[in-house]
Scaffold this motif. Structure first.
Motif, PDB file in Angstrom:
ATOM      1  N   LYS A 116       0.791  -1.231   0.000  1.00 26.99           N
ATOM      2  CA  LYS A 116       0.000   0.000   0.000  1.00 26.99           C
ATOM      3  C   LYS A 116       0.824   1.282   0.000  1.00 26.99           C
ATOM      4  O   LYS A 116       0.327   2.338  -0.400  1.00 26.99           O
ATOM      5  N   VAL A 117       2.080   1.188   0.435  1.00 26.31           N
ATOM      6  CA  VAL A 117       2.879   2.408   0.570  1.00 26.31           C
ATOM      7  C   VAL A 117       4.131   2.390  -0.298  1.00 26.31           C
ATOM      8  O   VAL A 117       4.340   3.284  -1.124  1.00 26.31           O
ATOM      9  N   ILE A 118       4.949   1.368  -0.146  1.00 25.06           N
ATOM     10  CA  ILE A 118       6.278   1.374  -0.761  1.00 25.06           C
ATOM     11  C   ILE A 118       6.222   1.071  -2.254  1.00 25.06           C
ATOM     12  O   ILE A 118       6.668   1.879  -3.080  1.00 25.06           O
ATOM     13  N   LEU A 119       5.689  -0.086  -2.621  1.00 23.41           N
ATOM     14  CA  LEU A 119       5.703  -0.495  -4.026  1.00 23.41           C
ATOM     15  C   LEU A 119       4.913   0.444  -4.946  1.00 23.41           C
ATOM     16  O   LEU A 119       5.361   0.718  -6.067  1.00 23.41           O
ATOM     17  N   PRO A 120       3.734   0.960  -4.527  1.00 23.00           N
ATOM     18  CA  PRO A 120       3.047   1.909  -5.420  1.00 23.00           C
ATOM     19  C   PRO A 120       3.862   3.154  -5.734  1.00 23.00           C
ATOM     20  O   PRO A 120       3.650   3.788  -6.776  1.00 23.00           O
ATOM     21  N   GLN A 121       4.797   3.524  -4.861  1.00 19.11           N
ATOM     22  CA  GLN A 121       5.651   4.681  -5.126  1.00 19.11           C
ATOM     23  C   GLN A 121       6.961   4.281  -5.816  1.00 19.11           C
ATOM     24  O   GLN A 121       7.546   5.076  -6.553  1.00 19.11           O
ATOM     25  N   ALA A 122       7.398   3.053  -5.590  1.00 15.51           N
ATOM     26  CA  ALA A 122       8.696   2.617  -6.127  1.00 15.51           C
ATOM     27  C   ALA A 122       8.615   2.159  -7.573  1.00 15.51           C
ATOM     28  O   ALA A 122       9.559   2.362  -8.346  1.00 15.51           O
TER      29      ALA A 122
END
Length: 234
Positions: free
Chosen positions: A134-140
């Protein structure tokens, strides 16, 4: 001399084999992306022996020619009781090889996520899975899509290696047609033309996507800076 009659005769056969090449590329790259993200996440483990194992294995795979790996998967694994079809062996060989490169791309994207986002996910009491999904992969992931696309094109151009383990893709089909007619000019030229037609527009598309993402990134930075400038006056 170039023979147009022979060209029109052999083109449909090679064109049909092109779909095998594309299928191998798509399936192998899907495998590479899945394995790559697993490797990238595991490299951030606090269990150091696991991290060292993954680093050593990745370096070994990257340092070994993909053709050697294809030979190992297809010819050596049967000695361990694992027999695979040429297509499956080729997909696994290319997928595992490129997964190590995808892992490095994922790792660069993950490390580009601001530390505050990790702290925010922790403050929200997210589980480890929620933190990643929900946080890291959607931005990475979005910023690294062009780099992944470049490796997709590279994999597509490496699929002729599969002919070494008897996968009847474009190059192998051209070799069979050439050996049957003793004319190699037309079949190999057609193969080169099809690779050009498929890879060059894809490269241009990825380049445009990279430009679009960079422009979007700059716009987001500009918006954030405006918000910071306005905030004190409120």
């Amino acid at each position: 001399m170039w023979s147009w009659d022979y060209t029109f005769e052999v083109f449909p056969v090679i064109f049909k084999a092109m779909w095998i090449t594309l299928s191998a590329t798509i399936v192998a790259f899907a495998l590479a992306m899945v394995l790559g993200i697993i490797l990238a996440v595991l490299r951030r483990s606090s269990f150091k022996p696991l991290v060292w194992t993954i680093i050593g294995l990745s370096e070994f795979i990257r340092a070994t020619p993909p053709l050697v790996q294809l030979f190992f998967v297809f010819y050596a694994l049967p000695f361990f009781g694992i027999s695979l079809s040429p297509f499956v062996a080729g997909v696994i060989g290319l997928g595992v090889h490129y997964s190590t490169y995808c892992a490095e791309i994922y790792r660069s994207g993950i490390e580009s996520v601001p530390r505050g986002q990790w702290e925010a996910a922790t403050a929200l009491n997210f589980s480890r899975t929620q933190r990643w999904t929900k946080v890291i992969l959607p931005q990475a992931i979005p910023p690294i899509i062009p780099m992944l696309g470049n490796y997709l094109i590279s994999m597509f151009k490496d699929t002729p290696l599969l002919s070494a383990i008897t996968v009847v893709e474009m190059l192998q089909t051209a070799k069979i047609a050439g050996s049957a007619s003793f004319r190699y000019l037309e079949p190999f030229t057609i193969v080169g033309f099809l690779f050009l037609v498929l890879s060059y527009p894809s490269a241009l598309l990825i380049k445009q996507l990279e430009v679009h993402l960079n422009r979007r990134k700059k716009e987001n930075k500009a918006k954030k800076s405006k918000v910071k400038d306005v905030a004190p006056s409120c």
